[in-house]
Design an enzyme around this catalytic site. Structure first.
Site, PDB file in Angstrom:
ATOM      1  N   ASP A   1      14.904  51.847  36.358  1.00 50.31           N
ATOM      2  CA  ASP A   1      16.238  52.115  36.849  1.00 50.31           C
ATOM      3  C   ASP A   1      16.567  50.978  37.826  1.00 50.31           C
ATOM      4  O   ASP A   1      15.663  50.286  38.306  1.00 50.31           O
ATOM      5  CB  ASP A   1      16.262  53.486  37.537  1.00 50.31           C
ATOM      6  CG  ASP A   1      17.625  53.834  38.097  1.00 50.31           C
ATOM      7  OD1 ASP A   1      18.633  53.609  37.396  1.00 50.31           O
ATOM      8  OD2 ASP A   1      17.679  54.330  39.234  1.00 50.31           O
TER       9      ASP A   1
ATOM     10  N   ASP B   1      19.408  50.897  40.769  1.00 51.61           N
ATOM     11  CA  ASP B   1      19.685  51.314  42.143  1.00 51.61           C
ATOM     12  C   ASP B   1      18.663  52.342  42.605  1.00 51.61           C
ATOM     13  O   ASP B   1      18.493  53.385  41.977  1.00 51.61           O
ATOM     14  CB  ASP B   1      21.104  51.883  42.250  1.00 51.61           C
ATOM     15  CG  ASP B   1      22.173  50.867  41.866  1.00 51.61           C
ATOM     16  OD1 ASP B   1      21.983  49.668  42.138  1.00 51.61           O
ATOM     17  OD2 ASP B   1      23.194  51.275  41.281  1.00 51.61           O
TER      18      ASP B   1
END
Length: 176
Positions: free
Chosen positions: A11, A13
């Site tokens: 991922d 953020d």
């Protein structure tokens, strides 16, 4: 076709960069501790490294796809300087309640849907059974499970250290 290789799905953020909410500008970007080292280490192992990131801020009209692509180019430049590279960035700009009409829709690509991971596995010769994702939300875990890869929930700290723990756990049969 090239040899099947494992993949590390990350991922963005909260895993690679500090999550300040809708990070879209280079001046707001800050690497999570160990992020560049993590990518470089898995590159040296011969793994694919992919970023799979929901970017609903695009659908919400907070920033444009061009803004996001510029930020990803900045990340690639800084990774290259650290001897690291992302094989491909995948993003899902969709949101059912988006302000921008062209992005207002449901999509299997948006996590918890597995679309971005499945697309990476279609685009590259990924060994699914040896691959895993590191994310910071349950939706990341759901997407990984739906795609048939391992899943590890990162709650902060040094991502390189966490990734080594996740790899050891995964090799011991823990799927996350």
């Amino acid at each position: 076709m090239s040899e099947r290789r494992p993949a590390l799905f990350l991922d963005r953020d909260g895993v690679l960069n500090v999550d300040r909410g809708y990070v879209s500008r280079i001046e707001d970007f800050e690497w999570v501790d160990g992020a560049r080292e993590c990518v470089a280490t898995f590159n040296r192992r011969g793994w694919y490294v992919f970023v799979v990131t929901n970017q609903s801020g695009i659908a919400r009209g907070l920033y444009t796809e061009a803004d996001m692509l510029a930020l990803h180019a900045h990340m690639e430049t800084e990774l290259e300087a650290a001897g690291a590279k992302i094989d491909r960035f995948y993003h899902a700009p969709w949101h059912e309640e988006g302000e921008v009409a062209r992005y207002r829709k449901a999509s299997i690509d948006r996590k918890p849907g597995p679309g971005m991971l499945l697309q990476a596995m279609a685009d590259f010769n990924v060994n699914r059974e040896q691959s895993f994702l590191i994310g910071d939300k349950e939706t990341d875990m759901d997407a990984a499970r739906a795609a048939g890869v391992g899943a590890f929930l990162f709650r902060g700290g040094n991502i390189a250290t966490f990734a080594e723990w996740a790899l050891a756990s995964f090799e011991d049969g823990v799927r996350g």
